[in-house]
Design an enzyme around this catalytic site. Structure first.
Site, PDB file in Angstrom:
ATOM      1  N   HIS A 292     -30.422 -35.518 -24.839  1.00  0.00           N
ATOM      2  CA  HIS A 292     -28.993 -35.389 -25.137  1.00  0.00           C
ATOM      3  C   HIS A 292     -28.645 -36.131 -26.435  1.00  0.00           C
ATOM      4  CE1 HIS A 292     -28.738 -35.227 -20.545  1.00  0.00           C
ATOM      5  NE2 HIS A 292     -28.201 -34.081 -20.908  1.00  0.00           N
TER       6      HIS A 292
ATOM      7  N   ALA B 246     -25.639 -38.204 -17.205  1.00  0.00           N
ATOM      8  CA  ALA B 246     -26.963 -38.789 -16.970  1.00  0.00           C
ATOM      9  C   ALA B 246     -27.770 -38.653 -18.265  1.00  0.00           C
ATOM     10  CB  ALA B 246     -27.683 -38.126 -15.795  1.00  0.00           C
ATOM     11  N   LEU B 247     -27.186 -39.178 -19.321  1.00  0.00           N
ATOM     12  CA  LEU B 247     -27.693 -38.927 -20.675  1.00  0.00           C
ATOM     13  C   LEU B 247     -29.053 -39.573 -20.928  1.00  0.00           C
ATOM     14  CD1 LEU B 247     -24.373 -39.452 -22.695  1.00  0.00           C
ATOM     15  CD2 LEU B 247     -25.309 -37.329 -21.732  1.00  0.00           C
TER      16      LEU B 247
ATOM     17  N   GLN C 225     -32.989 -26.527 -27.115  1.00  0.00           N
ATOM     18  CA  GLN C 225     -33.893 -25.388 -26.915  1.00  0.00           C
ATOM     19  C   GLN C 225     -34.501 -25.407 -25.516  1.00  0.00           C
ATOM     20  OE1 GLN C 225     -37.205 -24.560 -29.772  1.00  0.00           O
ATOM     21  NE2 GLN C 225     -38.179 -23.760 -27.909  1.00  0.00           N
TER      22      GLN C 225
HETATM   23  P1  AMP Z   1     -27.320 -30.868 -19.524  1.00  0.00           P
HETATM   24  O1  AMP Z   1     -26.617 -32.175 -19.402  1.00  0.00           O
HETATM   25  O2  AMP Z   1     -28.594 -30.794 -18.760  1.00  0.00           O
HETATM   26  O3  AMP Z   1     -26.391 -29.687 -19.286  1.00  0.00           O
HETATM   27  O4  AMP Z   1     -27.767 -30.752 -21.053  1.00  0.00           O
HETATM   28  C1  AMP Z   1     -26.826 -30.823 -22.089  1.00  0.00           C
HETATM   29  C2  AMP Z   1     -27.469 -30.331 -23.349  1.00  0.00           C
HETATM   30  O5  AMP Z   1     -28.609 -31.147 -23.660  1.00  0.00           O
HETATM   31  C3  AMP Z   1     -27.991 -28.884 -23.223  1.00  0.00           C
HETATM   32  O6  AMP Z   1     -27.697 -28.188 -24.414  1.00  0.00           O
HETATM   33  C4  AMP Z   1     -29.465 -29.077 -23.027  1.00  0.00           C
HETATM   34  O7  AMP Z   1     -30.246 -27.986 -23.479  1.00  0.00           O
HETATM   35  C5  AMP Z   1     -29.717 -30.314 -23.893  1.00  0.00           C
HETATM   36  N1  AMP Z   1     -30.964 -30.960 -23.479  1.00  0.00           N
HETATM   37  C6  AMP Z   1     -31.337 -31.317 -22.218  1.00  0.00           C
HETATM   38  N2  AMP Z   1     -32.586 -31.833 -22.214  1.00  0.00           N
HETATM   39  C7  AMP Z   1     -33.011 -31.794 -23.508  1.00  0.00           C
HETATM   40  C8  AMP Z   1     -34.236 -32.174 -24.162  1.00  0.00           C
HETATM   41  N3  AMP Z   1     -35.261 -32.684 -23.497  1.00  0.00           N
HETATM   42  N4  AMP Z   1     -34.315 -32.002 -25.496  1.00  0.00           N
HETATM   43  C9  AMP Z   1     -33.289 -31.458 -26.190  1.00  0.00           C
HETATM   44  N5  AMP Z   1     -32.120 -31.084 -25.641  1.00  0.00           N
HETATM   45  C10 AMP Z   1     -31.977 -31.241 -24.312  1.00  0.00           C
END
Ligand code: AMP
Length: 282
Positions: A37, A32-33, A148
């Site tokens: 991401h 769900a990029l 972060q």
């Molecule tokens: P997820 O798919 O939620 O597991 O996220 C995958 C990676 O994207 C993780 O390292 C998250 O911290 C990063 N991530 C998610 N949302 C953001 C954002 N708004 N800004 C920067 N990195 C993000």
């Protein structure tokens, strides 16, 4: 862009790149990029010869009452976005290949996993550490990129990487936000229109606390009060899991703010849990 689904084949393919002297950047995701991401993907592309993105909705990091079943999925759209970014490898493993019936090993990173979100999501960080360890063993990245936004996750992954002698350099990338400050998150799509506009109170809470620290307030108690009051001003916030100032390394609450400080929040709006943080260097 190569789409690889089988861990063994992905491992061989990544190994060949490394043997040819190419650096390998990994961005682990659950799909769900969004632009948060993609900011990690762009950074990985800039800094490495080969960019690997993994999309795996890791059941191990969801509790029994959590939103695994409802978690947003849009693999076709994800593939389109990653093709546009011109990444090299999309690792899209099947659940049964990651966790066959016989699977039973787990990584525990200790007290860091029990604080902040760990208190409210027992087992979550063990699930995260276990899947990241598997991804590191399959891909053996030169660098791995994390946001972060999930600050506690970055601390735990850093600890695990050092303690277990993984090769990867852990790169923490800034939080990407919507125009009103709300941190981008796959879960934001759950928010109804009213909840969506109310959710900007989370960033206001962090900004108020950050301004207060910058203006010279050093009492953790005072900062907690400012954060709580801001959040309580929004009736759609149904629960505050935590809102406080923490030592960014130990993740313990601080009473007297001296050096670097992490301001972090987790709240619920109905069933939707949202987290955010700001790191202040002082
Ligand atoms: P997820 O798919 O939620 O597991 O996220 C995958 C990676 O994207 C993780 O390292 C998250 O911290 C990063 N991530 C998610 N949302 C953001 C954002 N708004 N800004 C920067 N990195 C993000």
């Amino acid at each position: 862009m190569e789409i690889l689904r089988i861990p063994r084949i992905t491992q061989d393919s990544c190994k060949k790149h490394l043997q040819r002297g190419r650096s390998l950047g990994l961005v682990p995701t659950m799909g769900a990029l969004h632009n948060g991401h993609l900011s990690l993907v762009k950074r990985a592309k800039m800094e490495n010869d080969v960019t690997v993105v993994s999309i795996f909705l890791n059941p191990l990091q969801f509790g029994p009452a959590e939103d695994l079943e409802k978690y947003p999925r849009d693999i076709d759209e994800d593939i389109k976005k990653l093709r546009q970014e011109e990444i090299d490898i999309l690792f899209l493993p099947d659940n049964n290949l990651m966790y066959p019936c016989s699977f039973s090993a787990h990584i525990e990173v200790g007290p860091l996993s029990e604080r902040l979100c760990g208190k409210f999501r027992p087992g979550h960080f063990s699930g995260v550490a276990t899947v990241v360890a598997k991804l590191f063993n399959i891909i053996n990245p030169t660098r791995a990129y994390f946001g972060q936004k999930d600050f506690q996750q970055t601390v735990i992954i850093n600890r695990m990487t050092k303690d277990l002698n993984f090769n990867a350099d852990i790169i923490v990338c800034p939080t990407i936000r919507e125009h009103d400050g709300l941190a981008m998150s796959s879960r934001n799509v759950y928010l109804e229109m009213e909840q969506r506009s109310a959710a900007c109170v989370i960033y206001q809470c962090l900004s108020n606390a950050s301004e207060s620290v910058k203006s010279g307030i050093t009492s953790g108690e005072k900062i907690r009060e400012i954060m709580r009051q801001t959040l309580l001003s929004e009736p759609l916030i149904s629960q505050i899991d935590y809102a406080s100032a923490y030592d960014p390394e130990k993740l313990e609450e601080v009473d007297d703010i001296k050096g670097d400080v992490l301001l972090a929040v987790a709240v619920r709006m109905g069933n939707i849990r949202l987290i955010d943080n700001i790191l202040l260097h002082r």
